[in-house]
Write an enzyme that holds these catalytic residues in place. Structure first.
Site: not given
Ligand SMILES: NC(=O)c1ccc[n+]([C@@H]2O[C@H](COP(=O)([O-])OP(=O)(O)OC[C@H]3O[C@@H](n4cnc5c(N)ncnc54)[C@H](O)[C@@H]3O)[C@@H](O)[C@H]2O)c1
Length: 266
Positions: A68, A160
């Site tokens: 976590d 966020y």
């Molecule tokens: N997808 C988008 O459009 C987007 C845009 C801008 C920024 N982001 C950022 O990119 C990063 C990844 O996003 P994503 O879209 O791949 O998300 P996702 O939800 O698809 O994957 C996130 C992963 O993080 C894990 N996770 C969640 N809480 C956790 C914790 N407390 N400790 C460890 N692992 C944890 C989940 O189990 C999952 O495997 C994030 O920081 C997100 O805010 C995403």
């Protein structure tokens, strides 16, 4: 995976948080393809182990550690384990993040704190712990995954947006700390736009449901229109993260790498 050419991350040891899905998984795969050893961490053991299996199937090197990212004590264990096993830590990608999309009046203090714990506090904890491990080597690269929502805002994502803005600015303070103390460690932020991952798919499903629609196509088209180049793929972000991890970015610190298909130029 080619075994003939040298990988851009050969001999590097990396930790990627939240690497069980989306951008984190794509980054772990890209790192392994460039010959890094990757410690895949995630709160979800099934998906994290799934990423390691994919890396092994490609002939890459990886292990899974359940974590976590908001848990302070676990950071010491994870970094300690990796350094004990591999003898060093070269790259940390603070990628784990969550999104709670609510109108401001419905956002509780618990929601706010939960988003900040995973999106912001985890980045502080990871960066601080990694610096302790990397400073003895005199080199290292820390990459913090923020968002274009650190630069522009959204009325349904106050917590966020604020958490991602904190990552953007914290990154610069950390970069200055490292350069001021001549630690040889670079710290940069990456700002994805709209990327096709489970996080985006959940958001599209939620909006579809809230608007009483039967199918998500129209909502997906709205997101697609937000970016001149349309919705991006997780691998598009991973390519930029590989650059910041590799020695070719040795003169880059405290910077913001925006990878957003033009989201911010509108
Ligand atoms: N997808 C988008 O459009 C987007 C845009 C801008 C920024 N982001 C950022 O990119 C990063 C990844 O996003 P994503 O879209 O791949 O998300 P996702 O939800 O698809 O994957 C996130 C992963 O993080 C894990 N996770 C969640 N809480 C956790 C914790 N407390 N400790 C460890 N692992 C944890 C989940 O189990 C999952 O495997 C994030 O920081 C997100 O805010 C995403």
């Amino acid at each position: 995976m080619s075994r003939e050419r040298k990988g851009r991350l050969e001999n590097k040891v990396a930790i990627v948080t939240g690497a069980g899905a989306g951008i984190g998984r794509a980054t772990a795969l890209a790192f392994a393809a460039e010959d890094a050893f990757v410690a895949v961490t995630d709160i979800d053991g099934t998906s994290g182990n799934g990423t390691v299996e994919l890396i092994h199937a490609q002939g890459g090197k990886a292990l899974f550690l359940e974590q976590d990212a908001g848990d302070e004590a676990r950071w010491n264990e994870v970094v300690g384990h990796v350094v004990e096993m591999q003898g060093r830590l070269d790259v940390l990608v603070n990628n784990a993040g969550i999104q709670i999309s609510l109108p401001l009046p419905e956002t509780t203090l618990d929601d706010w704190r939960h988003v900040f714990r995973i999106n912001s506090e985890s980045v502080f904890l990871g960066t601080r712990t990694a610096i302790e491990a990397m400073k003895h080597q005199g080199s290292g690269s820390i990459i913090n995954v923020s968002s274009t929502y650190a630069m522009v805002a959204d009325h349904l994502n106050a917590a966020y947006c604020a958490s991602k803005a904190s990552v953007r600015h914290f990154t610069k303070a950390a970069a200055l700390h490292c350069s001021h103390n001549r630690l040889g460690i670079r710290v940069n932020s990456v700002h994805p736009g709209v990327i096709d991952t489970p996080m985006l798919q959940r958001e599209i499903a939620e909006v579809t449901h809230n608007r009483g629609l039967a199918a998500s196509g129209a909502i997906r088209a709205e997101w697609d229109l937000l970016c001149p180049l349309g919705i991006g793929a997780a691998a598009d972000i991973a390519h930029g993260i590989v650059y910041l991890a590799a020695d070719e970015s040795c003169y880059v610190t405290g910077s913001e790498l925006v990878i957003d298909g033009g989201h911010l130029i509108r």
